[in-house]
Design a protein around this motif. Sequence first.
Motif, PDB file in Angstrom:
ATOM      1  N   GLU A  35       2.760   1.759  -3.225  1.00 22.98           N
ATOM      2  CA  GLU A  35       1.876   2.193  -4.314  1.00 22.98           C
ATOM      3  C   GLU A  35       1.658   3.698  -4.238  1.00 22.98           C
ATOM      4  O   GLU A  35       1.731   4.400  -5.241  1.00 22.98           O
ATOM      5  CB  GLU A  35       0.512   1.512  -4.192  1.00 22.98           C
ATOM      6  N   ARG A  50       3.982  -3.577   6.335  1.00 22.26           N
ATOM      7  CA  ARG A  50       3.453  -2.491   5.507  1.00 22.26           C
ATOM      8  C   ARG A  50       4.185  -1.182   5.821  1.00 22.26           C
ATOM      9  O   ARG A  50       4.505  -0.402   4.924  1.00 22.26           O
ATOM     10  CB  ARG A  50       1.949  -2.345   5.763  1.00 22.26           C
ATOM     11  N   THR A  51       4.438  -0.953   7.132  1.00 21.10           N
ATOM     12  CA  THR A  51       5.141   0.266   7.528  1.00 21.10           C
ATOM     13  C   THR A  51       6.609   0.210   7.115  1.00 21.10           C
ATOM     14  O   THR A  51       7.168   1.186   6.617  1.00 21.10           O
ATOM     15  CB  THR A  51       5.039   0.477   9.052  1.00 21.10           C
ATOM     16  N   LEU A 106       0.807  -1.226   0.000  1.00 19.65           N
ATOM     17  CA  LEU A 106       0.000   0.000   0.000  1.00 19.65           C
ATOM     18  C   LEU A 106       0.842   1.280   0.000  1.00 19.65           C
ATOM     19  O   LEU A 106       0.662   2.156  -0.843  1.00 19.65           O
ATOM     20  CB  LEU A 106      -0.948  -0.027   1.200  1.00 19.65           C
ATOM     21  N   GLY A 107       1.774   1.362   0.950  1.00 20.97           N
ATOM     22  CA  GLY A 107       2.595   2.567   1.062  1.00 20.97           C
ATOM     23  C   GLY A 107       3.441   2.789  -0.181  1.00 20.97           C
ATOM     24  O   GLY A 107       3.605   3.921  -0.641  1.00 20.97           O
ATOM     25  N   GLN A 142       3.471   5.947  -2.821  1.00 22.03           N
ATOM     26  CA  GLN A 142       4.684   6.723  -3.099  1.00 22.03           C
ATOM     27  C   GLN A 142       5.264   6.399  -4.470  1.00 22.03           C
ATOM     28  O   GLN A 142       6.359   6.848  -4.795  1.00 22.03           O
ATOM     29  CB  GLN A 142       5.698   6.480  -1.988  1.00 22.03           C
ATOM     30  N   THR A 196       8.266   0.937   3.192  1.00 20.29           N
ATOM     31  CA  THR A 196       8.719   2.206   2.622  1.00 20.29           C
ATOM     32  C   THR A 196      10.099   2.592   3.155  1.00 20.29           C
ATOM     33  O   THR A 196      10.556   3.703   2.933  1.00 20.29           O
ATOM     34  CB  THR A 196       7.718   3.333   2.938  1.00 20.29           C
TER      35      THR A 196
END
Lengths: 260, 245
Positions: free
Chosen positions: B96, B139-140, B93-94, B98, B143
Amino acid sequence: MSSEHKAYLKKLKRDKLLVKIVQILIITVILFTWQLAADKGWINTFISSSPKNIIKTIIKLYKDGSLFHHIWITFYEVIISFLLGTSLGLIIATILWRFSFLFKVVDPYLTILNSMPKVSLGPIIIIIAGASTKSIIIMALFISVIITIIDMHQAFKETNKNKIRLLKSFKASPSQIFFKLILPNNFNNLINTFKVNIGLVFIGVIMGEFLVSKAGVGYLIMYGSQVFNLNLVMTGIILLAIMASLMYYMIIFIDKKLKK
Amino acid sequence: MDILKVKNLKKIYHTEKNEFLAVDNFSFNLKKGEFVAIVGPSGCGKSTILSILCGLDNPSSGEIKYDKTLKFGYMLQGDNLFEWRTIYKNCLLGLEIQNNLENKNYVNKLLKTYGLWEFKDTHPSHLSGGMRQRVSLIRTLATKPDILFLDEPFSALDYQTRLAVSDDVYKIIKKEGKSAIMVTHDISEAISMADKVIVLSNRPSTIKHIYDINLENKTTPIENRKDKNFAYYYDLIWKDIDYHV
């Protein structure tokens, strides 16, 4: 498979079958009694028509080629107003979600428009748009668009705040938040709005056809009542019932397709 | 080396009827690779401080200094996984957002290392609470943040899972060499994980004490709980926090 489980499955199947049988039985009894009452002269077929007369009327309409013409006209009007009303409502709801100032400004106007009987706008619409299909579509659109805006905006606003924070922590733009979270998160609400709208648009189109039309199922009913041909009126109503259920299943089908 | 310097942070909240001071005079420095825990009574404004530090909220006054090239990662209360996305898609998610899908390999590696690879194509509802929390951490981490902000990350879990997951998360953070700031109301969790514990007062939040946690034999959170000095710190911090029932 254990014998208990087999028995359980069998019972499940039998229950399902029983429901179907009773459902078919009900409609058969109604049609049969209706026809019997008409044959025996218990009811006046001039006012109440009869299943046989309705079938005869459908065959007659089919033979002179106007049956599918009327159905198509109504269907076309419903689909166009449904697509316009739903997409327009969705776009406006999105804009109002994005700019909360704008929402605060238009909120009372939306409430008033929503509670007002839209059919009262009929004469104005006809004067502005002319006595044509255009008026019918505008009317149906009006009925569905306001409630779409209100419902979808409400659903957008209630999206989990923490999930929005999460996306913001990744530095997401408003449009990314909308397409990655708000829209997929409200998929079920969207389908529900579709279901409500198809019904509302149908009401709008028939109302419109009552007011101005040269063809369509609504026109058949109106014309039938004016010349006191109740066979035609009943036929129109039956056609509407069939169309309504077809469109409902269409939405269910789209729902299933999209969920895959 | 200090990578984050916070000086005299102040936050005032305004409502129509009145205003109230949520945070006042909050200063501290974060070293590279350091794990700092912030503890305090519930409702004292811990989460407010965290969202200000990572830039989701603005302070009323005060300054936060850091190298602008540093990247922040934020982990919230609860896992906030998107139910309509697969585990893999949730982790991406992150990236995507960025527009940085080259880091995919890193996500693959994290998923494999932390035992989630075989679940990557399932949906979050098939996972246990602990696994979901690990997904949320990946997820965190995807990035590649330099500083992690953890806001009561384990509060949604039951006690046993909580111990196991905090052990997991601690090891992951240390292994990936990240600095972290964690907010919690659980004193033992703070002592067992952090190098430094900041104790806050009741509202308005000000710093009561900052303790450097010196355990005799610092290992993993679960082992740290058995350390000789653990009870000593627990006692100190407990007395600092004004719990009124």
